[in-house]
Design a protein around this motif. Structure first.
Motif, mmCIF file in Angstrom:
data_model
loop_
_atom_site.group_PDB
_atom_site.id
_atom_site.type_symbol
_atom_site.label_atom_id
_atom_site.label_comp_id
_atom_site.label_asym_id
_atom_site.label_seq_id
_atom_site.Cartn_x
_atom_site.Cartn_y
_atom_site.Cartn_z
ATOM 1 N N UNK A 82 0.802 -1.226 0.000
ATOM 2 C CA UNK A 82 0.000 0.000 0.000
ATOM 3 C C UNK A 82 0.832 1.273 0.000
ATOM 4 N N UNK A 83 2.084 1.177 0.459
ATOM 5 C CA UNK A 83 2.913 2.371 0.573
ATOM 6 C C UNK A 83 2.657 3.175 1.828
ATOM 7 N N UNK A 84 1.828 2.653 2.749
ATOM 8 C CA UNK A 84 1.530 3.370 3.990
ATOM 9 C C UNK A 84 2.690 3.254 4.972
ATOM 10 N N UNK A 85 2.903 4.305 5.756
ATOM 11 C CA UNK A 85 3.892 4.283 6.832
ATOM 12 C C UNK A 85 3.226 3.640 8.050
ATOM 13 N N UNK A 130 -1.731 11.893 -3.014
ATOM 14 C CA UNK A 130 -2.700 12.728 -2.302
ATOM 15 C C UNK A 130 -4.053 12.029 -2.198
ATOM 16 N N UNK A 131 -4.411 11.316 -3.242
ATOM 17 C CA UNK A 131 -5.697 10.620 -3.251
ATOM 18 C C UNK A 131 -5.693 9.412 -2.321
ATOM 19 N N UNK A 132 -4.495 8.903 -2.027
ATOM 20 C CA UNK A 132 -4.377 7.720 -1.169
ATOM 21 C C UNK A 132 -4.090 8.076 0.287
ATOM 22 N N UNK A 133 -3.828 9.346 0.558
ATOM 23 C CA UNK A 133 -3.345 9.750 1.883
ATOM 24 C C UNK A 133 -4.312 9.368 3.000
#
Length: 483
Positions: A307-310, A416-419
């Motif tokens: 997902x690329x999330x921290x 930005x859309x995934x933030x």
């Protein structure tokens, strides 16, 4: 010719018959009295011996000091406790926990012939939740304290990433090694070992957790020796308005029966390039407070591979979760259930065979709860079964959100859309992991565990709505009251 016979002495016979019963049974009474006296004397001697045993709980065979870390040496003075300690090699399952012995073929890299079952094989969703992190490579059910060092040495996570010496803090007897490394200064030695590579730090330790880590060799009083807890509990108490808290001089004996366990059974993270071990309790020990601390500091354990999330990895927050339960509120310590008292002769000792209370219901539970063992076991398993069901729903929610973010990312969605969805993943994944990593399967604080999982499910679904462009209604969730 008639035979003459002597006439019977009727007077003699009559007089004998007229003797009092006391005189007739005197020999029997004398024998019985002698036997009773002997029995009473033996009983008194036995009582005296047991009182002496109680006055002398151990015999000083060897002199112990602050440099002896080998539990076998301590065991010469405390053979009963040492026998229990050695039995932590046992591997037994309960319905929702424990570990079973899984045979494996030893290799040069890993000489173990027995390990615990793989939790990754039991639930593949864990690999998705931890994608890109070492735990997705190897994560097994925890075994007893006897295995805490070797299981950390030979986990495949050592291959997946270069672990720091910080990991030794909760996987070995570290009090003596820390002091040696620090030239007599415990904290300095700890700070030095944190920054070492794990293989280098491993050379400095010999035993898993040992007697000296929890007991003062002079007085045998409980003590905290792990620097992580010393700093963590001080920060927690400061957040509650109590400055300069010193656990070893200010805690009660009953509190210490939990604090010595809380030295390791906690949530933590490695701070900065120095890899300082930190218990994130500066805002409190509820999951919401710990998460708020991580948000404030900006800490992340890794970037999720899909997902690329921290994101964050929860560890084993038994101490934090236990603190939210009815047993903690009632003054029941960890040792009361996991190390209950036992009678050995006249001695009352703490059972050092640390294990699930479900494997020792009589002494662990029935001291307070006067119901049959089957009834008590059923109550616990009902709680744990409901927890497992809710945990499964929460795991489904996390993996569904991760899948949605991955697909949106592959479709070309901008960061930005995934933030918002990534922020939701960061929170809900940590909450689920907090309940998953905690080893009581929800029993330490059933309502708190349910609240955490419900909050996680709600947050995950909100993340999915954000990806779909939907508006998120107010959650309606009430923040837990501060302690």
């Amino acid at each position: 010719m008639e035979t003459m016979t002597e006439p019977k002495d009727e007077r003699s016979t009559t007089e004998s018959a007229k003797k009092p019963a006391f005189q007739r049974y005197l020999p029997l009474i004398t024998i019985a009295a002698a036997a009773a006296s002997a029995g009473t004397a033996a009983l008194l001697v036995n009582i005296f011996e047991h009182k002496q045993e109680a006055k002398s709980p151990f015999y000083r065979v060897v002199e112990l000091d602050d440099t002896i870390e080998d539990p076998a040496v301590w065991g010469k003075n405390f053979p009963i406790q040492y026998d229990g300690y050695r039995r932590t090699v046992d591997q037994k399952r309960t319905r929702y926990g424990g570990s079973e012995a899984v045979p494996r073929t030893p290799t040069e890299a890993d000489p173990r012939s027995v390990v615990a079952q793989s939790k990754l094989e039991e639930d593949g969703r864990l690999k998705t939740m931890w994608a890109g992190y070492a735990f997705a490579r190897d994560f097994r059910e925890e075994r007893g304290h006897a295995y805490m060092l070797e299981d950390q040495v030979y986990t495949e996570r050592q291959i997946a990433t270069k672990q720091p010496g910080t990991c030794i803090h909760c996987h070995a007897s570290v009090y003596v090694p820390y002091k040696k490394l620090g030239g007599g200064d415990l904290m300095r030695g700890w700070e030095a070992m944190n920054q070492m590579p794990f293989p280098e730090a491993r050379k400095l330790v010999t035993h898993p957790v040992s007697c000296i880590d929890c007991h003062d060799p002079e007085s045998m009083q409980l003590r905290v020796t792990r620097p992580g807890f010393l700093e963590g509990i001080r920060a927690l108490k400061a957040s509650m308005g109590e400055a300069d808290y010193d656990v070893n001089t200010m805690a009660t004996r009953q509190e210490m029966r939990s604090y010595v366990c809380g030295q390791c059974h906690v949530e933590y993270y490695f701070k900065g390039p120095e890899k300082r071990l930190v218990y994130p309790w500066a805002k409190g020990i509820k999951v919401d407070e710990i998460y708020a601390y991580y948000e404030e500091t900006g800490h992340a354990d890794w970037t999720h591979a899909e997902s690329g999330a921290k994101v964050l990895k929860a560890q084993h927050p038994e101490f934090e979760m236990w603190n939210q339960g009815v047993h903690a509120r009632s003054g029941v310590a960890c040792a009361d259930c996991h190390m209950p008292y036992q009678r050995v002769g006249a001695a009352k000792v703490t059972d050092h065979h640390i294990q699930s209370p479900l494997l020792n219901i009589n002494r662990a539970c029935q001291t307070c709860h006067k119901w049959p063992e089957d009834e008590l076991r059923q109550r616990v398993e009902t709680i744990q079964g409901r927890h497992a069901e809710t945990r499964d729903r929460a795991m489904d929610a996390v993996t569904a959100l991760i899948g949605d973010i991955r697909r949106a990312k592959e479709a070309g969605a901008a960061d930005e859309a995934l933030a918002e969805a990534r922020a939701a993943q960061r929170k809900c994944q940590f909450f689920v992991d907090f309940a998953e990593a905690e080893n009581s399967s929800g029993f330490h604080a059933p309502q708190e565990a349910m609240r955490i999982l419900a909050s996680a499910i709600d947050t995950c679904r909100r993340g999915q709505l954000a990806l779909r462009g939907g508006s998120n209604p107010p959650s309606g969730l009430v923040e837990p009251p501060a302690n």
